[in-house]
Write an enzyme that holds these catalytic residues in place. Sequence first.
Site, PDB file in Angstrom:
ATOM      1  N   GLY A  35     -79.319 -92.755 -30.499  1.00  0.00           N
ATOM      2  CA  GLY A  35     -78.538 -93.988 -30.586  1.00  0.00           C
ATOM      3  C   GLY A  35     -78.555 -94.730 -29.270  1.00  0.00           C
ATOM      4  CB  SER A  37     -81.504 -99.350 -29.203  1.00  0.00           C
ATOM      5  OG  SER A  37     -80.779 -99.298 -30.419  1.00  0.00           O
ATOM      6  N   GLY A  39     -74.777-100.242 -27.176  1.00  0.00           N
ATOM      7  CA  GLY A  39     -73.474 -99.606 -26.984  1.00  0.00           C
ATOM      8  C   GLY A  39     -73.482 -98.487 -25.958  1.00  0.00           C
ATOM      9  CB  ILE A  40     -71.953 -95.103 -26.129  1.00  0.00           C
ATOM     10  CG1 ILE A  40     -70.532 -95.572 -26.468  1.00  0.00           C
ATOM     11  CG2 ILE A  40     -71.901 -93.856 -25.253  1.00  0.00           C
ATOM     12  CD1 ILE A  40     -69.796 -94.643 -27.420  1.00  0.00           C
ATOM     13  N   GLY A  41     -75.023 -95.494 -25.832  1.00  0.00           N
ATOM     14  CA  GLY A  41     -76.311 -94.942 -25.440  1.00  0.00           C
ATOM     15  C   GLY A  41     -77.045 -95.823 -24.450  1.00  0.00           C
ATOM     16  CE1 TYR A 179     -67.944 -93.129 -37.729  1.00  0.00           C
ATOM     17  CE2 TYR A 179     -65.544 -93.095 -37.637  1.00  0.00           C
ATOM     18  CZ  TYR A 179     -66.767 -93.050 -37.000  1.00  0.00           C
ATOM     19  OH  TYR A 179     -66.813 -92.918 -35.628  1.00  0.00           O
TER      20      TYR A 179
END
Length: 283
Positions: A35, A37, A39-41, A179
């Site tokens: 993940g 690409s 936000g957090i990553g 979720y």
Amino acid sequence: MSTYNLLEHLLFPSIFLNKQKLDRELEGKTVLITGASSGIGEQLAYMLAEIKVHLILVARRVDKLVAMKNAIEMKAAQISVFPADLRNEQEMEGLLAFLHQLPDGLDIVISNAGHSIRRSIHQSLDRYHDFTRTMAINYFAPVQLLLSTLPLIEKKQGHIINISTVNTLLLPMPHWAAYQASKAAFDTWFRSAAPELNMNGVFTTSIYLPLVRTPMILPTAAYQKLPAMSPQHVARIICNSIYTKRKTYKPWWLIVGQLGSLLFRRCLEFSIPRRLRKRGKRQ
């Protein structure tokens, strides 16, 4: 983090980051970030760019990964990008084959890829795929990834960091069945596996996050005005966890929510349906 309002500063106090310890811990190691690409990553990758570390960035968006590679490879880190949808069996197998061919092995896995859906049960009657796709990326994908790479991680006495959510530790809320079930499934799997992993020299960390201001929350209009942690702040928490080897990170106020979920469970289970009925009548 400078854009926090007063309430957010209280809810999400800054975390100390010892860059020298982080550099020593990571120098010469290989770190996988899923993940990656946005936000957090993405913020984590840029935060580690000045360290002599091999970053392997995995995400679906080829163009974004290429742009990140171009930006980071001019700095200290070595970078590899692997475009893949981890829900796709062929693409997952390609990633696993790539990881097993790494000359220096794999030291750290940061399981960050995920998908969020907010939808009521009655709006989901013909959307079974909502549940299969959240389970695919939030549960089955990280399980498959870790089962395959565990021998590599054990060989390096490495570290696995799971980016989880505070929802897994609180009373389940309506509209989040897909979720919450998928995130709770992997959280339980990871906590169950942790003692066995620790026994073999692998460090494990679960990071339980509140709302984070990433592209994933944009479809939910109600979240735009709620307090939210910045992805840069989360990246600092992850970096701190890399060298401290902390078992868990939880917001300081989570204990209040956990006590409330325990002490007022019956009251909440009675009052929440009433609120939903009133809201339905207004709509």
